[in-house]
Scaffold this active site. Structure first.
Site, PDB file in Angstrom:
ATOM      1  N   LYS A   1       2.081   7.852  11.934  1.00 32.14           N
ATOM      2  CA  LYS A   1       1.733   7.622  13.342  1.00 32.14           C
ATOM      3  C   LYS A   1       0.699   6.513  13.455  1.00 32.14           C
ATOM      4  CE  LYS A   1       2.969  12.026  15.376  1.00 32.14           C
ATOM      5  NZ  LYS A   1       2.468  13.307  15.880  1.00 32.14           N
TER       6      LYS A   1
ATOM      7  N   LYS B   1      -3.457  -0.666  12.323  1.00 30.58           N
ATOM      8  CA  LYS B   1      -4.465   0.392  12.398  1.00 30.58           C
ATOM      9  C   LYS B   1      -4.469   1.085  11.031  1.00 30.58           C
ATOM     10  CE  LYS B   1      -3.215   1.194  17.246  1.00 30.58           C
ATOM     11  NZ  LYS B   1      -2.502   2.062  18.200  1.00 30.58           N
TER      12      LYS B   1
ATOM     13  N   SER C   1      -1.125  -1.177  21.066  1.00 26.28           N
ATOM     14  CA  SER C   1      -0.090  -0.465  20.316  1.00 26.28           C
ATOM     15  C   SER C   1       0.385  -1.274  19.117  1.00 26.28           C
ATOM     16  CB  SER C   1       1.104  -0.212  21.243  1.00 26.28           C
ATOM     17  OG  SER C   1       2.237   0.188  20.501  1.00 26.28           O
ATOM     18  N   ALA C   2       0.743  -0.565  18.042  1.00 22.48           N
ATOM     19  CA  ALA C   2       1.290  -1.236  16.853  1.00 22.48           C
ATOM     20  C   ALA C   2       2.746  -1.622  17.074  1.00 22.48           C
ATOM     21  CB  ALA C   2       1.200  -0.295  15.659  1.00 22.48           C
TER      22      ALA C   2
ATOM     23  N   THR D   1       7.620   8.883  22.688  1.00 16.15           N
ATOM     24  CA  THR D   1       8.474   8.156  21.754  1.00 16.15           C
ATOM     25  C   THR D   1       8.181   8.501  20.297  1.00 16.15           C
ATOM     26  OG1 THR D   1       6.910   6.417  22.204  1.00 16.15           O
ATOM     27  CG2 THR D   1       9.152   6.090  23.032  1.00 16.15           C
TER      28      THR D   1
ATOM     29  N   GLU E   1      -5.902   7.756  21.789  1.00 16.87           N
ATOM     30  CA  GLU E   1      -5.073   7.678  20.594  1.00 16.87           C
ATOM     31  C   GLU E   1      -4.513   9.034  20.180  1.00 16.87           C
ATOM     32  OE1 GLU E   1      -3.580   6.328  18.174  1.00 16.87           O
ATOM     33  OE2 GLU E   1      -4.014   4.224  18.489  1.00 16.87           O
ATOM     34  N   ASP E   2      -3.282   9.039  19.654  1.00 23.09           N
ATOM     35  CA  ASP E   2      -2.723  10.303  19.136  1.00 23.09           C
ATOM     36  C   ASP E   2      -2.644  10.295  17.610  1.00 23.09           C
ATOM     37  OD1 ASP E   2      -0.622   8.404  18.921  1.00 23.09           O
ATOM     38  OD2 ASP E   2       0.830  10.053  18.787  1.00 23.09           O
TER      39      ASP E   2
ATOM     40  N   ASP F   1      -3.175   3.673  23.476  1.00 23.41           N
ATOM     41  CA  ASP F   1      -2.069   3.575  22.539  1.00 23.41           C
ATOM     42  C   ASP F   1      -0.820   3.937  23.354  1.00 23.41           C
ATOM     43  OD1 ASP F   1      -0.633   3.639  20.023  1.00 23.41           O
ATOM     44  OD2 ASP F   1      -0.655   5.822  20.233  1.00 23.41           O
ATOM     45  N   LEU F   2       0.359   3.564  22.853  1.00 21.35           N
ATOM     46  CA  LEU F   2       1.572   3.854  23.626  1.00 21.35           C
ATOM     47  C   LEU F   2       2.289   5.126  23.133  1.00 21.35           C
ATOM     48  CD1 LEU F   2       3.773   2.851  25.705  1.00 21.35           C
ATOM     49  CD2 LEU F   2       4.881   1.775  23.748  1.00 21.35           C
ATOM     50  N   ASP F   3       2.833   5.012  21.905  1.00 24.21           N
ATOM     51  CA  ASP F   3       3.682   6.086  21.385  1.00 24.21           C
ATOM     52  C   ASP F   3       2.879   7.369  21.182  1.00 24.21           C
ATOM     53  OD1 ASP F   3       6.043   4.431  21.042  1.00 24.21           O
ATOM     54  OD2 ASP F   3       5.017   3.485  19.364  1.00 24.21           O
TER      55      ASP F   3
HETATM   56  C1  BG6 Z   1       3.288   2.896  16.533  1.00 23.15           C
HETATM   57  C2  BG6 Z   1       3.969   4.186  16.161  1.00 23.15           C
HETATM   58  O1  BG6 Z   1       2.880   2.977  17.866  1.00 23.15           O
HETATM   59  O2  BG6 Z   1       4.158   1.787  16.387  1.00 23.15           O
HETATM   60  C3  BG6 Z   1       4.563   4.077  14.758  1.00 23.15           C
HETATM   61  O3  BG6 Z   1       3.041   5.251  16.196  1.00 23.15           O
HETATM   62  C4  BG6 Z   1       5.475   2.853  14.669  1.00 23.15           C
HETATM   63  O4  BG6 Z   1       5.286   5.257  14.475  1.00 23.15           O
HETATM   64  C5  BG6 Z   1       4.688   1.600  15.066  1.00 23.15           C
HETATM   65  O5  BG6 Z   1       5.968   2.687  13.351  1.00 23.15           O
HETATM   66  C6  BG6 Z   1       5.530   0.331  15.031  1.00 23.15           C
HETATM   67  O6  BG6 Z   1       6.505   0.418  16.018  1.00 23.15           O
HETATM   68  P1  BG6 Z   1       7.787  -0.478  16.152  1.00 23.15           P
HETATM   69  O7  BG6 Z   1       8.384  -0.040  17.464  1.00 23.15           O
HETATM   70  O8  BG6 Z   1       7.342  -1.914  16.194  1.00 23.15           O
HETATM   71  O9  BG6 Z   1       8.649  -0.215  14.968  1.00 23.15           O
HETATM   72 MG    MG Z   2       0.565   6.692  18.872  1.00 26.24          MG
END
Ligand code: BG6
Ligand code: MG
Length: 221
Positions: free
Chosen positions: A46, A146, A115-116, A18, A170-171, A10-12
């Site tokens: 998240k 997710k 990542s989402a 972030t 994953e966090d 996962d990224l964030d």
């Molecule tokens: C996820 C984050 O990685 O991405 C969420 O944990 C975030 O907080 C989601 O809403 C979507 O991200 P973005 O950058 O497309 O708005």
């Molecule tokens: Mg995350």
């Protein structure tokens, strides 16, 4: 016991710091709409997509809004988020991440992003992590958020490795559920109370190595 052949990150909140910028941007938006938004509510956002997030916030505030208004709020939140990440650089890669990725690549493990976020490619570029990835699956490639496993299954497909041979990092609780639903191995990054079902929970990728993690997963099995 399946041999581990790759990692999906996962990224964030796992690779970069972030998660706090998403929090700040959502909190600002919720404030404008007049809805209470603290760390507690944020935890539930998240890992989930932009639309699902605004829908949850509106639900908490028991507010209804037109489709047009929802789109406008999502856009506004993203503009604030983009402002916050504008000045990001390599220093915002979380501790231990770069050497962990280097070690994984050196050991021949395949590496994907799951990542989402639709901003994921931009962030990876800013912090100079893009070259470590064999595949990048982000919110632009998925239709289901997710805890649906779609993002990780697309990652497995891109790497051409079966889920049982891949470890997801994953966090977010939604991410752990997605990994389990897809039959991936999974490591939680953060606090165990927010990562139920994770096979191992670590505070971060500092003080560990790919081989330590693989050994521990094999031992648990
Ligand atoms: C996820 C984050 O990685 O991405 C969420 O944990 C975030 O907080 C989601 O809403 C979507 O991200 P973005 O950058 O497309 O708005
Ligand atoms: Mg995350």
């Amino acid at each position: 016991m399946a041999t581990i052949r790759g990692f999906i990150f996962d990224l964030d909140g796992v690779l970069v710091d972030t998660a706090r910028y998403h929090f700040q941007a959502w909190q600002r938006l919720a404030g404008e709409i007049g809805i209470k938004f603290t760390e507690k509510e944020n935890e539930q956002l998240k890992g989930i997509g932009r639309r699902e997030s605004i829908e949850k916030i509106l639900g908490w505030g028991q507010k209804q809004a037109s489709e047009e208004q929802i789109e406008a709020w999502m856009h506004q939140k993203n503009l604030w988020y983009l402002e916050l990440i504008e000045t990001m650089d390599e220093d915002e890669v979380l501790p231990g991440v770069r050497s962990f990725l280097e070690r994984a690549a050196q050991s021949g493990l395949k590496i994907a992003l799951g990542s989402a976020s639709r901003n994921a490619p931009k962030i990876l570029d800013k912090v100079k992590l893009t070259p470590y990835f064999d595949a990048i699956i982000d919110g632009n490639a998925t239709t289901r958020s997710k805890p649906d496993p779609q993002v990780f299954l697309l990652g497995a497909e891109a790497l051409k490795i079966a889920p049982e041979k891949l470890v997801v990092f994953e966090d977010a609780q939604a991410g752990i559920e997605a990994a389990l639903a897809g039959s991936f191995r999974c490591i939680g990054i953060g606090e165990a109370k927010n990562l139920k079902g994770a096979e191992i929970v670590l505070p971060g990728l500092q003080n560990t190595t790919p081989s330590k993690i693989i050994n521990q997963l094999n031992f648990n099995n």
